[in-house]
Enzyme design. Structure first.
Site, PDB file in Angstrom:
ATOM      1  N   CYS A 132       0.837  -1.204   0.000  1.00  0.00           N
ATOM      2  CA  CYS A 132       0.000   0.000   0.000  1.00  0.00           C
ATOM      3  C   CYS A 132       0.867   1.247   0.000  1.00  0.00           C
ATOM      4  CB  CYS A 132      -0.928   0.005   1.219  1.00  0.00           C
ATOM      5  SG  CYS A 132      -1.997   1.466   1.326  1.00  0.00           S
ATOM      6  N   CYS A 135      -0.457   4.062   2.231  1.00  0.00           N
ATOM      7  CA  CYS A 135      -0.221   3.834   3.662  1.00  0.00           C
ATOM      8  C   CYS A 135       1.231   4.096   4.056  1.00  0.00           C
ATOM      9  CB  CYS A 135      -0.576   2.396   4.039  1.00  0.00           C
ATOM     10  SG  CYS A 135      -2.206   1.844   3.496  1.00  0.00           S
ATOM     11  N   ASP A 136       2.166   3.652   3.226  1.00  0.00           N
ATOM     12  CA  ASP A 136       3.562   3.592   3.644  1.00  0.00           C
ATOM     13  C   ASP A 136       4.529   4.466   2.849  1.00  0.00           C
ATOM     14  OD1 ASP A 136       2.782   1.685   5.531  1.00  0.00           O
ATOM     15  OD2 ASP A 136       3.044   0.040   4.117  1.00  0.00           O
TER      16      ASP A 136
END
Length: 316
Positions: A132, A135-136
């Site tokens: 992701c 997300c990261d």
């Protein structure tokens, strides 16, 4: 006979449990072999509202679970092996528990990111390997990263990562990409993105818990190569966890549960779906939690008789 059963303990399922428990609906939550969902594989979560300094993924899910338990939600460990959704009460066969009957059902079993299944991949998830970018990506500011994939999602994530990374390398096993022409053009115009096509990943390399590279094979020459990198993002798609339903509910071609727009209602009155199992676009913890709230409110209205007459057309 249960009033409402929730399948899954990710952000969607736990949010639904919190809302239903507070409404005195006594929800029973069935958790599988990975309680907490994909967030339990994430180290630090910095984009969930309310945590200025971030929070560990497992810690966030544990807090959600305790909140649901505090209001009276009951948790049971098991794996659904069969369902009968023909008419309410709905019947579930759950390994380790047996037969469970319920007046209403919320499905929040999520979706699993497809992995490369190569050495070093699973061991480094959360410490350099991610599925992701949203997300990261922030954790790779000023670093070199690799995107593995050739579809629209891979192109989108590659372009997104250039906001943080100094260099993004796209690795794909063929010369031809599945991505749409416009996405390919947009990606090729990005000066931060380079390409290593017709290469198949063989192994994720790491040292002292830090990802250092990706070993690939050049499919034209047969030679093995090592691409140095600080992070590897796998973008080869997701698989919704709906196999256990055995076509008992309407899904799209990929298996995502279809819901009536603006609601969590499926084609079966009394059965609701929330989170990544019905969301093929956003797949974020906060959006999953939002649909979990919606599912709880929809289920509550159904149990009170408000949805029976206006359920609408069957989804297909």
């Amino acid at each position: 006979m249960e009033k409402v059963v929730i399948l899954g303990t990710g952000p969607a399922g736990l949010t639904a449990a919190i809302y239903l428990a507070r409404a005195n609906m006594n929800p029973v939550v069935i958790e599988g072999d990975q309680p907490g969902g994909q967030l339990t594989l994430t180290t630090e979560v910095e984009n969930f509202p309310g945590f200025a300094d971030g929070i560990l993924g497992p810690e966030l899910m544990d807090s959600m679970r305790k909140q649901a338990e505090r209001f009276g939600a009951t948790f049971k460990r098991g794996w659904v092996t069969g369902v009968d959704l023909t008419n309410p009460p709905f019947s579930l066969e759950v390994s380790g528990i047996g037969k469970v009957e319920t007046e209403a059902l919320i499905i929040s079993t999520g979706a699993a990111a497809k992995l490369l299944n190569i050495p070093g991949e699973k061991e480094n998830i959360g410490t350099g390997v991610s599925t992701c970018a949203t997300c990261d990506g922030f954790f790779f500011r000023g670093k070199k990263v690799i995107i593995v994939g050739g579809g629209d999602s891979a192109m989108e994530e590659a372009n997104f990562l250039t906001k943080f990374a100094k260099e993004v390398v796209i690795v794909h096993r063929r010369n031809d990409l599945r991505a749409s022409k416009i996405m390919q053009e947009r990606t090729r115009e990005n000066s931060k993105i380079s390409w290593m096509l017709n290469r198949t990943p063989l192994e994720v390399l790491s040292a002292e818990g830090v990802v250092t590279g990706l070993k690939v094979v050049n499919n034209e020459t047969g030679n093995e190569e090592i691409i140095e990198t600080n992070g590897i993002f796998v973008a080869i798609g997701h698989t919704p966890n709906t196999g256990f339903l055995q076509n008992a509910i309407s899904t799209d071609a990929q298996g995502y549960i279809l819901v009536e727009p603006g609601t969590t209602k499926t084609n079966i009155p009394g059965v609701f779906a929330c989170g990544d199992v019905q969301d093929r676009m956003y797949r974020q913890a906060i959006t999953a939690a939002g649909t979990g709230c919606m599912a709880a409110l929809d289920a509550e209205k159904y149990l009170e008789g408000e949805f029976v007459l206006d359920w609408g057309q069957t989804l297909s």
